[in-house]
Design an enzyme around this catalytic site. Structure first.
Site, PDB file in Angstrom:
ATOM      1  CG  HIS A 267      12.738  -8.825  10.572  1.00 33.62           C
ATOM      2  ND1 HIS A 267      11.979  -9.973  10.608  1.00 33.62           N
ATOM      3  CD2 HIS A 267      11.967  -7.868   9.969  1.00 33.62           C
ATOM      4  CE1 HIS A 267      10.812  -9.740  10.036  1.00 33.62           C
ATOM      5  NE2 HIS A 267      10.782  -8.483   9.643  1.00 33.62           N
TER       6      HIS A 267
ATOM      7  CB  SER B  40      16.397  -4.837   7.369  1.00 30.96           C
ATOM      8  OG  SER B  40      15.332  -5.674   6.953  1.00 30.96           O
TER       9      SER B  40
ATOM     10  CE1 TYR C 244       7.901  -2.160  10.675  1.00 30.45           C
ATOM     11  CE2 TYR C 244       7.244   0.028  11.343  1.00 30.45           C
ATOM     12  CZ  TYR C 244       6.949  -1.304  11.178  1.00 30.45           C
ATOM     13  OH  TYR C 244       5.722  -1.788  11.507  1.00 30.45           O
ATOM     14  CB  CYS C 245      12.933  -4.051   8.222  1.00 30.07           C
ATOM     15  SG  CYS C 245      11.426  -3.720   7.261  1.00 30.07           S
ATOM     16  CB  VAL C 246      17.313  -2.709  11.373  1.00 29.89           C
ATOM     17  CG1 VAL C 246      18.364  -2.960  12.455  1.00 29.89           C
ATOM     18  CG2 VAL C 246      17.971  -2.732   9.997  1.00 29.89           C
TER      19      VAL C 246
END
Length: 367
Positions: free
Chosen positions: A112, A100, A107-109
């Site tokens: 996660h 990510s 968003y994904c960083v």
């Protein structure tokens, strides 16, 4: 009660579930099916997601206008990230966060990266034994997924399907998230001082309820059986990962065939295969030039597919408007089918680059 964090997980899960359901309304360009209105495959995916992931995550729910693509996206996430195997969840989350970050998907960083910190707190400090100590190697491996010399995959050959499965799933999800969701899972009005606490609650809600984890293969039942394509042969060592990719690839390819004419698909495939892993730009002129030899009616769809595959953050509302004006049908399903096909085509090529040192393949070929 979680004695490590002091959080009572049942109300935390309820609170986070309610908040994320509210976040579904912030999805761009498509209307997301609300859980209370879900039927058939959509209801089955939503039920599995809340049971096995703890929440109905917007990156999955955004696919709901195309139920078979929704099932494909869920199968990729569930069978690679959530189902226990040789690689522990902490290492898988580290792969998800690293991919990510490489794809500039904030968003994904945020999600996660927070999950990595949560798992590290439970399993030991970074650099210690276990998954946390793999982070440096995982980062080097992921950063080698472009055109340069690849770093070897982390882990053993037997673990390759799980490491690569997570990486390819997130190359796919990052692109879809960049097109359809905001830069953060939290509302923009969330105070900066509260974001860490809220994200800690989100990651606690996403922890497995059963220490043994979800049983493998449940998501495969949502899609017809399909052969594993040759470019996904790296997945063959794990039946659940291979089954997820085989079935998802078949569903997404069928959707792409409906959304984009053959000549346009071939042009997009060739351009994606020729990419060296660096983002084009900074302007969007490259996408306009790439499709100029196609019939005028096919250019908006091909341009949107190229943007999704190579620079999803460059997609703007006009791209969606022009696609809808030229598409037949021009509904939400067609939009999801097109972008999913482009995202998974790019992700599959990234997977070949990530695994070529382990499989002996010299140059990734177009799926």
């Amino acid at each position: 009660m979680n004695h490590r964090t002091g959080l009572d997980l049942l109300p935390v899960r309820r609170l986070v579930r309610t908040a994320l359901r509210g976040a579904l309304a912030r999805t761009r360009y498509v209307a997301v099916v609300r859980p209370e209105h879900a039927e058939g495959t959509v209801a089955a995916v939503y039920t599995q997601a809340e049971r096995d992931f703890g929440v109905l995550a917007p990156p999955i729910a955004l696919h709901a206008a195309a139920p078979d693509i929704l099932a494909a996206a869920w199968a990729l996430l569930r069978e690679t990230l959530l189902v226990p195997g040789r690689v522990d969840r902490a290492a898988r989350e580290a792969v998800a966060a690293a991919v990510s970050e490489a794809n500039a998907c904030p968003y994904c960083v945020e999600v996660h990266g927070a999950m990595v910190r949560t798992m590290a707190g439970r399993q030991g400090p970074p650099g210690g034994p276990g998954a946390a100590g793999q982070d440096g190697r995982i980062g080097r491996w992921v950063r080698g997924s472009g055109g340069g010399p690849p770093a070897g995959p982390p882990g053993t050959p037997e673990e390759l399907p799980e490491y690569a499965g997570v990486a390819v799933a997130f190359h796919y999800l990052n692109r879809m998230v960049s097109v359809f969701l905001d830069d953060s899972p939290l509302p923009a009005a969330t105070p900066a001082a509260a974001r860490g606490t809220v994200m800690r609650m989100v990651t606690e809600a996403m922890r497995p309820r059963d220490p043994a984890g979800p049983l493998p293969g449940a998501a495969l039942e949502l899609l017809p059986a399909a052969p594993l394509p040759a470019d996904l042969a790296w997945a063959a060592g794990s039946p659940s990962v291979a089954g997820a990719f085989a079935r998802a690839a078949a569903a997404v390819e069928a959707g792409g065939a409906r959304a984009l004419p053959p000549d346009a698909r071939e042009l997009v495939r060739a351009r994606l295969a020729a990419a060296d892993g660096t983002a084009p730009g900074p302007s969007r002129a490259w996408a306009l030039a790439a499709v100029r030899d196609l019939p005028a009616a096919d250019r908006p769809a091909a341009r949107l597919a190229l943007l999704t595959g190579l620079a999803a953050y460059q997609v703007v509302p006009d791209d969606i408007t022009e696609f809808r004006a030229a598409a037949d049908p021009a509904d939400d399903r067609a939009l999801i089918e097109l972008t999913a096909w482009a995202a998974l085509t790019a992700a599959r090529l990234a997977g070949r680059r990530l695994t070529r040192s382990a499989t002996g393949e010299k140059t990734p070929r177009s799926p």
